[in-house]
Design an enzyme around this catalytic site. Structure first.
Site, PDB file in Angstrom:
ATOM      1  N   VAL A   1       0.837  -1.214   0.000  1.00  0.00           N
ATOM      2  CA  VAL A   1       0.000   0.000   0.000  1.00  0.00           C
ATOM      3  C   VAL A   1       0.869   1.260   0.000  1.00  0.00           C
ATOM      4  O   VAL A   1       0.581   2.231  -0.725  1.00  0.00           O
ATOM      5  CB  VAL A   1      -0.989  -0.006   1.191  1.00  0.00           C
ATOM      6  CG1 VAL A   1      -1.890   1.230   1.140  1.00  0.00           C
ATOM      7  CG2 VAL A   1      -1.854  -1.274   1.172  1.00  0.00           C
TER       8      VAL A   1
ATOM      9  N   LYS B   1      -6.844  -1.562   9.221  1.00  0.00           N
ATOM     10  CA  LYS B   1      -8.095  -1.917   9.927  1.00  0.00           C
ATOM     11  C   LYS B   1      -7.845  -2.514  11.299  1.00  0.00           C
ATOM     12  O   LYS B   1      -8.679  -2.364  12.191  1.00  0.00           O
ATOM     13  CB  LYS B   1      -8.957  -2.856   9.090  1.00  0.00           C
ATOM     14  CG  LYS B   1      -8.273  -4.127   8.650  1.00  0.00           C
ATOM     15  CD  LYS B   1      -8.013  -4.106   7.193  1.00  0.00           C
ATOM     16  CE  LYS B   1      -6.880  -5.037   6.827  1.00  0.00           C
ATOM     17  NZ  LYS B   1      -6.694  -5.142   5.399  1.00  0.00           N
TER      18      LYS B   1
ATOM     19  N   GLU C   1     -10.455   5.861   5.488  1.00  0.00           N
ATOM     20  CA  GLU C   1     -11.329   5.380   4.407  1.00  0.00           C
ATOM     21  C   GLU C   1     -10.900   4.024   3.862  1.00  0.00           C
ATOM     22  O   GLU C   1     -11.730   3.167   3.552  1.00  0.00           O
ATOM     23  CB  GLU C   1     -11.334   6.419   3.259  1.00  0.00           C
ATOM     24  CG  GLU C   1     -12.260   6.078   2.127  1.00  0.00           C
ATOM     25  CD  GLU C   1     -13.717   5.974   2.561  1.00  0.00           C
ATOM     26  OE1 GLU C   1     -14.277   6.990   2.992  1.00  0.00           O
ATOM     27  OE2 GLU C   1     -14.281   4.877   2.473  1.00  0.00           O
TER      28      GLU C   1
ATOM     29  N   VAL D   1     -11.724  -0.125   5.230  1.00  0.00           N
ATOM     30  CA  VAL D   1     -12.839  -1.021   4.882  1.00  0.00           C
ATOM     31  C   VAL D   1     -13.161  -0.858   3.402  1.00  0.00           C
ATOM     32  O   VAL D   1     -13.350   0.261   2.917  1.00  0.00           O
ATOM     33  CB  VAL D   1     -14.109  -0.705   5.705  1.00  0.00           C
ATOM     34  CG1 VAL D   1     -15.249  -1.650   5.328  1.00  0.00           C
ATOM     35  CG2 VAL D   1     -13.832  -0.773   7.193  1.00  0.00           C
TER      36      VAL D   1
ATOM     37  N   GLY E   1     -11.350  -1.370   0.723  1.00  0.00           N
ATOM     38  CA  GLY E   1     -10.293  -0.920  -0.199  1.00  0.00           C
ATOM     39  C   GLY E   1     -10.622   0.444  -0.795  1.00  0.00           C
ATOM     40  O   GLY E   1     -10.747   1.439  -0.075  1.00  0.00           O
TER      41      GLY E   1
ATOM     42  N   ILE F   1     -13.400   1.455  -2.153  1.00  0.00           N
ATOM     43  CA  ILE F   1     -14.821   1.840  -2.155  1.00  0.00           C
ATOM     44  C   ILE F   1     -15.070   2.906  -1.085  1.00  0.00           C
ATOM     45  O   ILE F   1     -14.717   2.706   0.075  1.00  0.00           O
ATOM     46  CB  ILE F   1     -15.730   0.629  -1.844  1.00  0.00           C
ATOM     47  CG1 ILE F   1     -15.466  -0.512  -2.808  1.00  0.00           C
ATOM     48  CG2 ILE F   1     -17.191   1.023  -1.863  1.00  0.00           C
ATOM     49  CD1 ILE F   1     -16.192  -1.791  -2.428  1.00  0.00           C
TER      50      ILE F   1
ATOM     51  N   GLY G   1      -1.237  -9.727  -4.299  1.00  0.00           N
ATOM     52  CA  GLY G   1      -1.144  -8.646  -3.304  1.00  0.00           C
ATOM     53  C   GLY G   1      -2.451  -8.360  -2.591  1.00  0.00           C
ATOM     54  O   GLY G   1      -2.618  -7.282  -2.015  1.00  0.00           O
TER      55      GLY G   1
ATOM     56  N   GLU H   1      -3.534 -10.648   3.428  1.00  0.00           N
ATOM     57  CA  GLU H   1      -2.772 -10.099   4.549  1.00  0.00           C
ATOM     58  C   GLU H   1      -1.432 -10.818   4.647  1.00  0.00           C
ATOM     59  O   GLU H   1      -1.275 -11.927   4.127  1.00  0.00           O
ATOM     60  CB  GLU H   1      -3.554 -10.324   5.849  1.00  0.00           C
ATOM     61  CG  GLU H   1      -4.894  -9.625   5.888  1.00  0.00           C
ATOM     62  CD  GLU H   1      -4.766  -8.126   5.727  1.00  0.00           C
ATOM     63  OE1 GLU H   1      -4.120  -7.487   6.550  1.00  0.00           O
ATOM     64  OE2 GLU H   1      -5.314  -7.590   4.738  1.00  0.00           O
TER      65      GLU H   1
ATOM     66  N   LYS I   1     -13.553  -5.327   9.831  1.00  0.00           N
ATOM     67  CA  LYS I   1     -14.185  -4.333   8.957  1.00  0.00           C
ATOM     68  C   LYS I   1     -15.660  -4.134   9.313  1.00  0.00           C
ATOM     69  O   LYS I   1     -16.149  -3.000   9.351  1.00  0.00           O
ATOM     70  CB  LYS I   1     -14.018  -4.759   7.490  1.00  0.00           C
ATOM     71  CG  LYS I   1     -12.563  -4.635   7.009  1.00  0.00           C
ATOM     72  CD  LYS I   1     -12.361  -5.318   5.675  1.00  0.00           C
ATOM     73  CE  LYS I   1     -10.951  -5.147   5.140  1.00  0.00           C
ATOM     74  NZ  LYS I   1     -10.688  -5.994   3.972  1.00  0.00           N
TER      75      LYS I   1
HETATM   76  N1  HSE Z   1      -6.537  -8.827   2.786  1.00  0.00           N
HETATM   77  C1  HSE Z   1      -7.528  -7.832   2.558  1.00  0.00           C
HETATM   78  C2  HSE Z   1      -8.546  -8.369   1.575  1.00  0.00           C
HETATM   79  C3  HSE Z   1      -6.872  -6.581   2.015  1.00  0.00           C
HETATM   80  O1  HSE Z   1      -8.279  -9.413   0.967  1.00  0.00           O
HETATM   81  O2  HSE Z   1      -9.613  -7.793   1.428  1.00  0.00           O
HETATM   82  C4  HSE Z   1      -7.773  -5.394   1.968  1.00  0.00           C
HETATM   83  O3  HSE Z   1      -8.205  -5.024   3.242  1.00  0.00           O
END
Ligand code: HSE
Length: 412
Positions: A12, A100, A124, A127, A129, A131, A182, A185, A200
């Site tokens: 990120v 998060k 933002e 939760v 990504g 959106i 990617g 986690e 989330k």
């Molecule tokens: N590991 C998380 C997912 C990354 O797959 O949604 C984004 O929060």
């Protein structure tokens, strides 16, 4: 000119750098002044990388630089992120984070410090990504009594379930690819065991109730028990299995949970596939609203982080976020009413009389190539009622919730 620092140059963090550089003119125009990345903090060195000249290993350099007005925390995990973020806020620097774990664990405290210091703590990207759901809940859906939020909030597991259903991939292959892309986690158990989605939905629930939702009290089941056979049955039933995070007001109180749920084609989340995330919100006067888009990955997540940076630069004073430290009381998931899909060993002739005694009328299903067992779907009943029967069912293999009660109006 606004000077910012990025804490963490991983997926990120490097995305944030790339988004600012790629869209510099747009970012500056929307912020109303130019934004310069003055520092990137990471323990590692990046020889030959464009950030080499602005890379620092000592956080105090950033903390003690009065020119840095916004700190971007994209390291993940609670520590040392919490110490760094708190330190920045106490020094009067706004913070934007995608973390998060940090927001779910320390949200109310960090929001309070930002309020007292008249700066901002924005999250933002924590939760959904890319959106825009946090700002929507905090600033747009404020006239409603929110009755329900249901979401596909984890891109990794949604990608895995989609590939397993559509391509016949095995669990491990799907997970490995999600990691390579990617999405996952660092510790992918947080994805597959449901803890990422749990944090989330806890964040969203805290935002719409204004009270703190302890994520550890949210009932959480991941996708690790979902097998290729379950998917075969789901296909026969024309259902799709999704990891759903939901929070809803019931007659017994507010219930929050994360679990794999079989969805009908008419469900608003049925067609949300791949790494996409979606959040379905139902308000008492608004009715339904859907938020849909890129839920994980480098650039979508970075897009949300940079939008927070722009908001922090534009709003030099605190933007109120209502999320108090008073704990929200959650009710038991036992009161939630829906159908249940069950796999049981043996034959229908042998097992059906007992099944009907335990659950009432059911509809049975077989799956191609699956022998020595069959499946059945119960009528709508509370989870407590279902569990009483399930405990007494000999040969039960597995059970999956079936959500056939969107808006809770479709019972039978
Ligand atoms: N590991 C998380 C997912 C990354 O797959 O949604 C984004 O929060």
């Amino acid at each position: 000119m606004a000077k910012i620092a990025i804490l963490g140059y991983g997926t990120v963090g490097s995305g944030v750098y790339e988004v600012v550089k790629t869209n510099q003119a747009i970012v500056d125009g929307n912020a109303g002044e130019s934004i310069e990345i003055k520092y990137v903090l990471d323990l590692r060195d990046f020889p030959g990388d464009p950030v080499e000249k602005i890379l620092v290993h000592d956080y105090d350099v950033i903390l003690n630089d009065p020119e840095v007005s916004v700190v971007v925390e994209v390291m993940g995990g609670v520590e040392p992120a919490y110490t760094f973020v708190k330190g920045a806020l106490l020094k009067g620097k706004s913070v934007c984070t995608s973390n998060k774990a940090l927001v779910a664990a320390k949200g109310p405290e960090l929001i309070k410090i930002a309020r007292e210091k008249d700066i901002n703590f924005f999250f933002e990207a924590s939760v959904g990504g890319g959106i825009p759901i946090i700002r929507a809940l905090n600033l747009c859906l404020t006239a409603d009594d929110i009755e329900e939020i249901s979401g596909i909030l984890n891109g990794t597991t949604n990608y895995m379930m989609t590939k397993m259903a559509d391509e016949g991939w095995e669990f491990d292959e799907a997970l490995k690819t999600a990691q390579d892309l990617g999405y996952a986690e660092k510790n992918p158990e947080a994805d597959i065991d449901g803890w990422d989605a749990c944090r989330k939905i806890a964040i969203l629930t805290s935002l719409y109730t204004g009270k703190n939702t302890d994520y550890e009290k949210v009932y959480t089941e991941g996708i690790t028990k979902i097998s290729a056979k379950d998917i075969k049955y789901a296909k026969e039933l024309k259902l799709r299995i999704k990891l759903i995070a939901e929070s809803q007001k019931t007659d017994e109180g507010l219930v929050a949970m994360v679990a794999p749920i079989m969805l009908k084609k008419s469900h608003p989340l049925y067609n949300v596939d791949g790494v996409l995330n979606a959040v379905y919100v139902r308000g008492n006067v608004l009715g339904p609203a859907m938020f849909f888009g890129s839920g994980a990955g480098k650039l979508p997540t970075a897009s949300a982080v940079v939008s927070d940076v722009i908001a922090a630069v534009k709003n030099r004073h605190n933007v109120e976020v209502v999320w108090d430290d008073e704990d929200l009381k959650l009710s038991s998931v036992g009161s939630v009413r829906r159908s249940f899909f069950v796999r049981v060993s043996g034959s229908e002739d042998e097992k059906l009389p007992k099944i009907k005694e335990l659950f009432g009328e059911v509809s049975t299903v077989t799956a191609p190539g699956v022998t020595g067992e069959f499946g059945f779907v119960t009528k709508v009943m509370s989870e407590d009622e279902f569990n009483k029967g399930y405990e007494k069912l000999d040969g039960a293999i597995t059970r999956i919730r079936v959500d056939n009660v969107v808006n809770k109006q479709e019972e039978n």
